[in-house]
Design a protein around this motif. Sequence first.
Motif, short mmCIF file in Angstrom:
data_model
loop_
_atom_site.label_atom_id
_atom_site.label_comp_id
_atom_site.label_asym_id
_atom_site.label_seq_id
_atom_site.Cartn_x
_atom_site.Cartn_y
_atom_site.Cartn_z
N GLY A 45 0.78 -1.22 0.00
CA GLY A 45 0.00 0.00 0.00
C GLY A 45 0.81 1.28 0.00
O GLY A 45 1.98 1.32 -0.38
N ILE A 46 0.16 2.34 0.44
CA ILE A 46 0.79 3.65 0.52
C ILE A 46 1.95 3.62 1.50
O ILE A 46 2.98 4.27 1.30
CB ILE A 46 -0.24 4.72 0.95
CG1 ILE A 46 -1.39 4.80 -0.06
CG2 ILE A 46 0.44 6.08 1.08
CD1 ILE A 46 -0.96 5.08 -1.49
N THR A 47 1.81 2.80 2.55
CA THR A 47 2.90 2.67 3.52
C THR A 47 4.13 2.07 2.86
O THR A 47 5.25 2.50 3.10
CB THR A 47 2.46 1.78 4.72
OG1 THR A 47 1.27 2.33 5.28
CG2 THR A 47 3.55 1.73 5.77
N ILE A 49 4.90 2.23 -0.37
CA ILE A 49 5.45 3.27 -1.25
C ILE A 49 6.24 4.28 -0.42
O ILE A 49 7.32 4.72 -0.81
CB ILE A 49 4.31 3.96 -2.03
CG1 ILE A 49 3.65 2.98 -3.00
CG2 ILE A 49 4.85 5.18 -2.80
CD1 ILE A 49 2.40 3.50 -3.66
N SER A 50 5.70 4.63 0.75
CA SER A 50 6.38 5.57 1.64
C SER A 50 7.72 5.01 2.11
O SER A 50 8.71 5.74 2.19
CB SER A 50 5.49 5.90 2.84
OG SER A 50 4.27 6.47 2.45
N ILE A 65 3.96 8.94 4.89
CA ILE A 65 2.72 8.18 5.10
C ILE A 65 1.54 9.13 5.18
O ILE A 65 0.49 8.90 4.55
CB ILE A 65 2.81 7.34 6.40
CG1 ILE A 65 3.77 6.16 6.21
CG2 ILE A 65 1.42 6.83 6.81
CD1 ILE A 65 4.04 5.38 7.48
N LEU A 68 0.96 11.17 1.52
CA LEU A 68 0.49 10.33 0.42
C LEU A 68 -0.90 9.77 0.65
O LEU A 68 -1.58 9.37 -0.30
CB LEU A 68 1.48 9.19 0.16
CG LEU A 68 2.88 9.61 -0.33
CD1 LEU A 68 3.76 8.38 -0.54
CD2 LEU A 68 2.79 10.41 -1.63
N ASN A 69 -1.34 9.76 1.89
CA ASN A 69 -2.68 9.23 2.20
C ASN A 69 -3.78 10.27 2.13
O ASN A 69 -4.97 9.92 2.14
CB ASN A 69 -2.69 8.59 3.59
CG ASN A 69 -2.25 7.14 3.56
OD1 ASN A 69 -2.86 6.30 2.90
ND2 ASN A 69 -1.17 6.84 4.27
N ASP A 139 -4.43 3.03 5.66
CA ASP A 139 -3.69 3.10 4.41
C ASP A 139 -4.66 3.36 3.28
O ASP A 139 -5.79 2.85 3.29
CB ASP A 139 -2.93 1.78 4.16
CG ASP A 139 -1.94 1.90 3.02
OD1 ASP A 139 -0.74 2.09 3.30
OD2 ASP A 139 -2.35 1.81 1.85
N GLY A 140 -4.22 4.14 2.30
CA GLY A 140 -5.09 4.48 1.18
C GLY A 140 -5.60 3.27 0.42
O GLY A 140 -6.74 3.25 -0.05
N THR A 141 -4.77 2.22 0.31
CA THR A 141 -5.21 1.04 -0.41
C THR A 141 -6.31 0.29 0.35
O THR A 141 -7.09 -0.45 -0.26
CB THR A 141 -4.03 0.08 -0.68
OG1 THR A 141 -3.34 -0.18 0.55
CG2 THR A 141 -3.06 0.66 -1.69
N ASN A 164 -1.72 -4.69 -4.06
CA ASN A 164 -0.31 -4.55 -3.71
C ASN A 164 0.66 -5.37 -4.56
O ASN A 164 1.87 -5.28 -4.34
CB ASN A 164 -0.12 -4.89 -2.23
CG ASN A 164 -0.64 -3.79 -1.33
OD1 ASN A 164 -0.23 -2.65 -1.44
ND2 ASN A 164 -1.55 -4.13 -0.44
#
Length: 199
Positions: A45-47, A49-50, A65, A68-69, A139-141, A164
């Motif tokens: 997820g976004i985490t 990517i972060s 984090i 991006l969220n 998380d955004g996902t 993911n």
Amino acid sequence: MRSKKLYKYYLKDLLTKIPWIIAGAFMAAISLEVILVPNGLIDGGITGISIMLSKGLGLSLSTLIFLLNIPFIYLGYKRLGKRFAFCTMLGIISLTVSTGLLDAFPPFLHGNSFLLIFIGAILLGMGIGIVLRNGGAIDGTDVLAILISRRTSYSVGESIFIINIFIFMVAFLLFGLMGAIVSIITYFIATIVVDVVRT
């Protein structure tokens, strides 16, 4: 009078969920900062990517984090309502603060053993599941996964894993085949735990 009672019930229910959201986010942060990231593993997820951007650019993981969220908090607000957006914002802020606090301490669990990975996956899955069960996301996902699960036969956990796959492909380029495979196994275990805790 009835609307006033409903509002009180709504507020009381929300207040009982807030501590659980904070606790779930903190559990996920422990998994990330104490176990997974120090041992060269990546979250999804976004985490995830972060984490990659943090390693590549030397930026603060907690700051990335949060930033991006932000678009996904707005998406949750538009598609899933104000309450979900509030709980998600609370979850993401709690994760951001927790990772920031834990980042100040040196990691004390090392050794890329299966047991360590398993513990990290369980903690992460429990943290995400607790937050989802109480009406939020960290998380955004997770937001995308909820929307997908409402329109398909996939569960939230399965949807998170499918989303993911792309991130783990990038992880293969950054961390090598073994690092990517171990990360996939870790996250697969976590998604199973998410579905168990959430239901």
